[in-house]
Design an enzyme around this catalytic site. Structure first.
Site, mmCIF file in Angstrom:
data_model
loop_
_atom_site.group_PDB
_atom_site.id
_atom_site.type_symbol
_atom_site.label_atom_id
_atom_site.label_comp_id
_atom_site.label_asym_id
_atom_site.label_seq_id
_atom_site.Cartn_x
_atom_site.Cartn_y
_atom_site.Cartn_z
ATOM 1 N N CYS A 75 14.509 55.415 40.147
ATOM 2 C CA CYS A 75 13.406 54.713 39.468
ATOM 3 C C CYS A 75 12.249 54.493 40.454
ATOM 4 O O CYS A 75 11.634 55.445 40.896
ATOM 5 C CB CYS A 75 13.915 53.417 38.857
ATOM 6 S SG CYS A 75 12.816 52.773 37.595
ATOM 7 N N HIS A 109 18.855 55.107 35.683
ATOM 8 C CA HIS A 109 19.623 54.288 36.622
ATOM 9 C C HIS A 109 21.128 54.531 36.561
ATOM 10 O O HIS A 109 21.823 53.868 35.804
ATOM 11 C CB HIS A 109 19.398 52.805 36.288
ATOM 12 C CG HIS A 109 18.048 52.299 36.642
ATOM 13 N ND1 HIS A 109 17.757 51.725 37.853
ATOM 14 C CD2 HIS A 109 16.906 52.258 35.931
ATOM 15 C CE1 HIS A 109 16.489 51.347 37.880
ATOM 16 N NE2 HIS A 109 15.932 51.664 36.725
ATOM 17 N N GLU A 118 23.261 53.586 38.762
ATOM 18 C CA GLU A 118 23.963 52.428 39.338
ATOM 19 C C GLU A 118 24.181 51.315 38.312
ATOM 20 O O GLU A 118 24.934 50.387 38.561
ATOM 21 C CB GLU A 118 23.198 51.907 40.570
ATOM 22 C CG GLU A 118 21.999 51.017 40.301
ATOM 23 C CD GLU A 118 20.733 51.745 39.819
ATOM 24 O OE1 GLU A 118 20.812 52.955 39.530
ATOM 25 O OE2 GLU A 118 19.687 51.099 39.715
#
Lengths: 79, 268
Positions: B101, B232, B234
């Site tokens: 990002c 994302h 994660e």
């Protein structure tokens, strides 16, 4: 001490969604005949030195941080 | 196995460093959240850190320095002035660098991506620019793994396989001045992820949230050790952060796990 104005514009051909949305909003408010709306960013920066030094320092600032040459042009003038 | 140390680099305004660090812990690495100021020469002893001490560099998402000037520009300029040469050596030595990002935006501003000519360009050669919609786009996105075997962050994902990672950004449209940009990325094997519709077909808005050409969501450098992506991974390390997990529990692990496991496998 000089004040330089740094104007950051989008390059020709780079779409400007913020400008486009602003145009739509202006039209929704009843403004007629609104042509292209462009967004620009302007920095006024106080710097030391002669006008010439101030401009070249401003250009260095653009190259190091203020402009991305892929999408933006810059113009530095002394105010 | 030797300890894998991860530097999760942050400054004011980064806000995904916790998830990023947790994700690396989950796959057995030893992450540390390091503030950029800890890399300064005059950092107090005990707090001072050096990039050379780490095996992986991760740039988390967020709004570094308020996204002022341009998204990622200030963080990138500060990294470059503080430790540009060390970072270049880090990349050239083949150590992995991940930017998610805002981290992807920083890698592009740093000239570490697309990096078609040398590991790190003096000025950016691409830009991540305002979404076509002009808005912050925040929703799950489906990505297809289009990596051709180069990217060390994608090796554990089946080729052509789909994963679902959330996107949350206002500037994710990959741009370049070069009219042949996409075909050069393609020829170099640098395109890692493309946005697709949930059925795997060519993405249309909102499944391509930003209007990126060729639906590009993530790219790597020609060597494959630096990857940047807008969505994302994660945030999807367990099933519970999948948007549809109550209806479709699926496997216990989230799709994001594969990204982090890939890089760990490649370091073995």
């Amino acid at each position: 001490m000089a004040v330089i104005e740094i104007r950051i514009e989008l390059k020709k051909g780079v779409a400007d969604p913020e400008g486009r949305n602003t145009k739509k909003a202006l039209e929704a408010l009843g403004f007629e005949g609104v042509g292209e709306v462009k967004t620009v960013k302007v920095y006024d920066i106080e710097v030391e030195g002669t006008h010439e030094e101030a401009v070249s320092e401003g250009e260095e600032m653009c190259r190091k941080l203020l402009a991305n040459p892929v999408i933006q042009n810059f113009k530095v003038t002394v105010r | 196995m030797k300890e894998v140390r991860v530097c999760v680099l942050r400054i004011e305004g980064t806000n995904c460093e916790d998830e990023m660090a947790d994700a690396f812990s989950t796959v057995g690495a030893v992450p540390e959240k390091v503030h950029l100021k800890q890399m300064e020469r005059n950092a107090p002893s005990g707090l001072a850190r050096s990039l050379e001490d780490y095996d992986i560099l991760a740039l988390p998402g967020g709004f570094s320095a308020g996204d002022y000037v341009r998204a990622g520009a200030i963080f990138a300029a500060r990294i470059r002035s503080l430790m540009g040469p060390q970072l270049k050596r880090f990349v050239e030595s083949g150590k992995p660098v991940l930017g998610v990002c805002n981290g992807f935006q920083i890698l592009v501003e740093l000239g570490l991506l697309p990096a078609m000519e040398g590991a790190m360009s003096e000025v950016p050669t691409a830009a991540l620019y305002t979404n076509d919609s002009g808005r912050f786009e925040c929703r799950p996105t489906v990505l297809r793994n289009d990596d051709r075997g180069k990217c060390i962050f994608a090796s554990e994902i089946p080729k052509g396989g789909l994963v679902m990672f959330p996107s949350a950004h206002a500037e994710g449209k990959l741009m370049s001045n070069d009219p042949d940009f996409v075909s050069k990325l393609e020829d170099n094997g640098q395109i890692v992820f493309r946005y697709v519709n949930p059925d795997g077909s060519k993405a249309v808005y909102p499944w391509n949230p930003n209007g990126s050409p060729s639906d590009i969501a993530g790219i790597c450098n020609p060597a494959g050790n630096v990857m940047g992506m807008m969505p994302h991974p994660e945030r999807v390390m367990t099933r519970f952060t999948r948007p549809d997990w109550t209806r479709n529990p699926g496997p216990e692990e989230g799709d994001g796990m594969m990204i982090f496991r890939s890089v760990m496998e490649n370091l073995k």
